[in-house]
Design an enzyme around this catalytic site. Structure first.
Site, mmCIF file in Angstrom:
data_model
loop_
_atom_site.group_PDB
_atom_site.id
_atom_site.type_symbol
_atom_site.label_atom_id
_atom_site.label_comp_id
_atom_site.label_asym_id
_atom_site.label_seq_id
_atom_site.Cartn_x
_atom_site.Cartn_y
_atom_site.Cartn_z
ATOM 1 N N GLU A 97 0.832 -1.209 0.000
ATOM 2 C CA GLU A 97 0.000 0.000 0.000
ATOM 3 C C GLU A 97 0.859 1.249 0.000
ATOM 4 O OE1 GLU A 97 -2.623 1.331 -0.594
ATOM 5 O OE2 GLU A 97 -4.358 0.578 0.473
ATOM 6 N N ASP A 98 0.357 2.294 -0.615
ATOM 7 C CA ASP A 98 1.052 3.587 -0.561
ATOM 8 C C ASP A 98 0.869 4.220 0.814
ATOM 9 O OD1 ASP A 98 -1.672 3.877 -1.032
ATOM 10 O OD2 ASP A 98 -1.477 5.389 -2.587
ATOM 11 N N ASP A 101 -4.936 5.302 5.660
ATOM 12 C CA ASP A 101 -5.593 6.480 6.218
ATOM 13 C C ASP A 101 -6.687 5.989 7.187
ATOM 14 O OD1 ASP A 101 -6.609 9.070 6.470
ATOM 15 O OD2 ASP A 101 -7.486 9.146 4.487
ATOM 16 N N PHE A 150 -3.239 16.152 4.020
ATOM 17 C CA PHE A 150 -3.411 15.561 2.706
ATOM 18 C C PHE A 150 -2.091 15.654 1.957
ATOM 19 C CE2 PHE A 150 -4.560 15.057 -1.687
ATOM 20 C CZ PHE A 150 -5.400 13.959 -1.610
ATOM 21 N N ARG A 163 1.317 12.513 -8.994
ATOM 22 C CA ARG A 163 1.846 11.179 -8.685
ATOM 23 C C ARG A 163 3.331 11.072 -9.010
ATOM 24 N NH1 ARG A 163 -2.575 7.719 -7.699
ATOM 25 N NH2 ARG A 163 -4.433 8.100 -8.932
HETATM 26 P P1 IMP Z 1 -8.146 4.481 3.479
HETATM 27 O O1 IMP Z 1 -9.112 3.486 2.926
HETATM 28 O O2 IMP Z 1 -8.869 5.671 4.102
HETATM 29 O O3 IMP Z 1 -7.133 3.880 4.429
HETATM 30 O O4 IMP Z 1 -7.411 5.155 2.273
HETATM 31 C C1 IMP Z 1 -6.518 4.468 1.543
HETATM 32 C C2 IMP Z 1 -6.250 5.037 0.166
HETATM 33 O O5 IMP Z 1 -6.665 6.398 -0.016
HETATM 34 C C3 IMP Z 1 -4.749 5.045 0.001
HETATM 35 O O6 IMP Z 1 -4.304 3.803 -0.478
HETATM 36 C C4 IMP Z 1 -4.533 6.190 -0.959
HETATM 37 O O7 IMP Z 1 -4.595 5.709 -2.272
HETATM 38 C C5 IMP Z 1 -5.653 7.155 -0.638
HETATM 39 N N1 IMP Z 1 -5.178 8.213 0.293
HETATM 40 C C6 IMP Z 1 -5.252 8.235 1.636
HETATM 41 N N2 IMP Z 1 -4.700 9.352 2.157
HETATM 42 C C7 IMP Z 1 -4.251 10.066 1.097
HETATM 43 C C8 IMP Z 1 -3.565 11.344 0.967
HETATM 44 O O8 IMP Z 1 -3.240 12.060 1.927
HETATM 45 N N3 IMP Z 1 -3.271 11.716 -0.305
HETATM 46 C C9 IMP Z 1 -3.596 10.984 -1.405
HETATM 47 N N4 IMP Z 1 -4.226 9.804 -1.329
HETATM 48 C C10 IMP Z 1 -4.562 9.339 -0.098
HETATM 49 MG MG MG Z 2 -3.600 2.895 -2.067
#
Ligand code: IMP
Ligand code: MG
Length: 174
Positions: A97-98, A101, A150, A163
């Site tokens: 995963e990148d 959140d 963000f 990106r």
């Molecule tokens: P989650 O489901 O809320 O944990 O979000 C996961 C996905 O949302 C990550 O894999 C990212 O691709 C995207 N994401 C979460 N936070 C950020 C951010 O600060 N910037 C850009 N993309 C984000």
């Molecule tokens: Mg992701």
């Protein structure tokens, strides 16, 4: 006007990726790991991580969506846009995963994968925003913890842009 402020430099990212690679190598000795990326955000990290790994690896991707186009916070509703077309039964899966959140995407992905009966599933994320967590997910490898801002760059986007930045930046303004 949007402004970018560097939060994590490309040198710090490189060091974190190398550190993760060494830890993963130790844990997966003698195993055939299947690295599974959740597109699109993971692609830069995954490309760097796998070139650092001295292990036999295979790669696969799924595509998930939770941030509608142009959004800066998760919608909480995760959708599978593209699933797997290979069997993963009995395989050792390493999710790449990148950033984590809310945790909703990973929870969704874990549920999607578990019913396919892999031998093991571990999670590796380069960035972690623990203060935003709504669902607890077990993170086995975490590169760099970031504050609740963000961020864009190194694969992460805002409205599909940024990106290609080599570092991780805070996106200020609009
Ligand atoms: P989650 O489901 O809320 O944990 O979000 C996961 C996905 O949302 C990550 O894999 C990212 O691709 C995207 N994401 C979460 N936070 C950020 C951010 O600060 N910037 C850009 N993309 C984000
Ligand atoms: Mg992701």
């Amino acid at each position: 006007m949007s402004q970018l402020e560097t939060l994590v430099s490309s040198e710090e990212i490189k060091a974190a990726v190398e550190d993760l690679a060494r830890r993963i190598e130790k844990d997966y000795q003698g195993k055939d790991v299947l690295m599974l990326g959740a597109l699109k955000g993971c692609f830069v990290f995954m490309a760097d991580l796998l070139r650092d790994l001295r292990l036999p690896v295979e790669i696969e991707f799924v595509m998930l969506s939770s941030y509608g186009r142009g959004r800066r916070s998760s919608t909480g509703k995760v959708k599978l846009i593209r699933g797997l077309n290979v069997a993963i039964k009995g395989r050792d899966i390493l999710i790449v995963e990148d950033i984590v959140d809310t945790g909703a995407s990973l929870e969704f992905l874990l549920n999607y994968l578990r019913v396919k009966k892999p031998a093991s599933i571990k999670i590796c994320t380069l960035f972690d925003k623990p203060s935003c967590r709504q669902v607890q997910v077990p993170l086995d490898y975490v590169g760099i913890t970031v504050p609740d801002r963000f961020v864009v760059g190194y694969g992460l986007d805002y409205d599909e842009k940024y990106r290609n930045l080599p570092c991780l930046c805070i996106l200020k303004g609009d």
